[in-house]
Write an enzyme that holds these catalytic residues in place. Structure first.
Site, short mmCIF file in Angstrom:
data_model
loop_
_atom_site.label_atom_id
_atom_site.label_comp_id
_atom_site.label_asym_id
_atom_site.label_seq_id
_atom_site.Cartn_x
_atom_site.Cartn_y
_atom_site.Cartn_z
N HIS A 1 -13.37 -42.14 3.14
CA HIS A 1 -12.89 -43.50 3.43
C HIS A 1 -11.37 -43.52 3.64
CE1 HIS A 1 -13.05 -47.98 2.89
NE2 HIS A 1 -11.80 -47.76 2.54
N GLU A 2 -10.65 -42.99 2.66
CA GLU A 2 -9.19 -43.03 2.74
C GLU A 2 -8.68 -42.17 3.89
OE1 GLU A 2 -7.79 -45.38 1.24
OE2 GLU A 2 -9.43 -45.82 -0.16
N HIS B 1 -8.61 -44.23 7.00
CA HIS B 1 -7.38 -45.03 7.10
C HIS B 1 -6.23 -44.13 7.55
CE1 HIS B 1 -8.71 -48.82 5.39
NE2 HIS B 1 -9.16 -48.24 4.29
N GLU C 1 -9.86 -51.25 8.16
CA GLU C 1 -11.06 -50.98 7.36
C GLU C 1 -12.19 -50.47 8.26
OE1 GLU C 1 -10.60 -50.95 4.30
OE2 GLU C 1 -12.63 -50.72 3.53
ZN ZN Z 1 -10.29 -49.21 2.84
#
Ligand code: ZN
Length: 505
Positions: free
Chosen positions: A264-265, A268, A294
């Site tokens: 997830h990170e 980003h 996101e």
């Molecule tokens: Zn996030």
């Protein structure tokens, strides 16, 4: 007119430096800083934020933006120069409405509240942070009221994070999504619960971190321009386009936690690493909105990272990393485990199908708090009531209830949660557009080839930074406005197969 633009860019670069230096202090606070550093750190961050705000709202910047107006008009809309002036003006007009003294006061308060929350959450002590949260609500209202003329008091706060969105737009979108999600959730929970015991064994921390790093490196996260550290609440932070960091936490008895938050990170981070170098030091050198940001983390975490094809490639490697735990577990058992759908208490642990219901609860509570219809002292009870009605569960304590997310305890109330669901909606829309442009993508993923997908994202989203608004990016990249249809299609197809559902309508 170009010397004027150069001068503006120089001033903006100084402000960028101050803000990024503040990010370094924030990163250190969330990773390595000893508890004794907290008080001074809060003050230091507040000082840098105040200096940045004062420099940015200086009348000279306003004057330069006025002087550059006709030059901007002579440039193509999608040129870097026009975008820089346009975005600087939008940010400036927003920033001058908020006094520097208020920014400093709120920033110091947020840092202190964060430190209090760090202690209050494990102690299950909402009362300890309640007075601070009440103050946060006052500040959040005060902040919104620097922008009079709104339809809803949350509108200015939503607009900061997701430019162009309003409480009414988001509420309508969420209502439509909920109408489609609830039947899918109900059809799934009528089925036997998936067995996820294979990912709930003991997995040593060092191997978990190493495996996560191997995965995100393969996806395209550049460790020459980034690094990973440990923290309490996973995050990504940017110090420059050449230094975009991620931080994660590890739970030894839950393989999915660190793995999926790392993916997830890194989603980003890849977005920010992919911004064109020419935009460094300008207000364009970051992602364009919280929803689009996101969408990039959720696309890699869920649409790709929880897909079957992805694990056809990575599961043998995972088995090699954890032979004792996984050698006897077939891929399908693992695939079902990481896509287990259940009604749960914790947003960050929630599956793709129920996740948005968690967000909607927070979004609605934020609106009620800001409207003055809900008092902070009644928040834990309101939280429990919504979990009961929406997810059929009641948290046994506040630790896993109203204290679970950092957001309200480290910033403002309002505008901080809608981006998650906008991101989920957009992740499916972007992926659909990418596979339309490159139909080979779903066949490449099981071979561990992520270049076509990464390249499409780079070309259509990453490189632009904040040059275009979220709405413009979505339209340019997908040919359509934001729509929930790809998201619903994606969930129905994937979970219809996993849970052998008759098409829930
Ligand atoms: Zn996030």
């Amino acid at each position: 007119m170009e010397p004027k633009l150069e001068e503006l860019k120089q001033r903006l670069a100084e402000i960028y430096d101050l803000r990024r230096a503040s990010s370094v202090l924030g990163w250190d606070q969330a990773t390595y800083m000893p508890p004794g550093g907290a008080e001074a750190r809060g003050r230091q961050i507040a000082t840098l934020d105040r200096l940045a705000h004062e420099k940015f709202t200086h009348p000279t910047i306003g004057r330069m933006l006025v002087e550059l107006r006709s030059y901007e008009g002579s440039l193509p809309y999608d040129s870097d120069e026009a975008a820089l002036i346009r975005v600087a003006r939008r940010d400036y007009e927003r920033a001058v409405k908020v006094p520097s003294s208020f920014v400093a006061k709120f920033s110091a308060h947020a840092a202190a509240t964060y430190e209090a929350w760090v202690k209050a959450r494990p102690a299950n002590d909402f009362a300890a942070v309640r007075p601070m949260l009440e103050k946060t609500l006052d500040y959040s209202r005060e902040l919104a009221n620097f922008f009079p003329g709104y339809d809803h008091i949350a509108d200015p706060l939503i607009d900061f994070a997701d430019y162009g969105m309003k409480a009414a737009t988001v509420s309508a979108l969420f209502a439509e999504l909920r109408k489609n999600l609830v039947p899918i959730v109900q059809a799934i929970i009528a089925q036997p619960v998936a067995d996820d015991s294979c990912i709930r064994q003991s997995f040593p921390e060092a191997q978990q971190l190493a495996f996560g790093q191997e995965v995100v490196k393969k996806l395209g996260y550049d460790f020459n321009r980034g690094r990973q550290d440990k923290t309490r609440h996973p995050f990504c932070t940017t110090f420059s386009l050449g230094d975009v960091r991620i931080a994660t936490r590890v739970k030894e008895n839950d393989l999915g936690d660190a793995l999926f938050s790392t993916i997830h990170e890194s989603g980003h981070a890849m977005y920010e690493q992919g911004i064109r170098a020419e935009l460094e030091g300008t207000p364009l050198a970051h992602g364009t909105s919280s929803g689009v940001h996101e969408s990039q983390s959720r696309l890699w975490e869920n649409v790709v990272g929880r897909g079957r094809g992805f694990w056809e490639y990575f599961y043998p490697k995972l088995q090699t990393a954890f032979p004792l735990q996984l050698d006897d577990e077939p891929l399908d058992t693992f695939y079902r485990a990481i896509n287990k759908v259940e009604r749960s208490l914790i947003r960050t642990d929630a599956d793709e199908v129920t996740y948005n219901l968690h967000v909607m609860i927070r979004f609605d509570l934020e609106l009620q708090l800001l409207e003055g219809k809900l008092a902070v002292r009644d928040l834990p009870e309101a939280w429990r009531a919504r979990y009961k009605s929406d997810l059929g569960l009641a948290a046994p304590d506040d630790r896993d209830g109203v204290l679970q997310d950092v957001h309200w305890y480290g910033g403002q109330i309002g505008g901080v949660f809608q981006g998650y669901t906008l991101g989920n909606i957009l992740s499916a829309q972007f992926y659909e557009a990418a596979t339309k442009a490159h139909p080979e993508i779903p066949n490449q993923i099981p071979r561990g080839e992520f270049g076509s997908l990464h390249g499409w994202l780079q070309e259509n989203i990453y490189q632009h930074g904040s040059k275009f608004t979220a709405n413009e990016i979505v339209k340019r990249a997908t040919g359509q406005d934001l729509t929930i249809e790809p998201c619903i299609r994606y969930l129905r197809t994937k979970y219809g197969e996993l849970y052998k559902l008759q098409h829930p309508e």
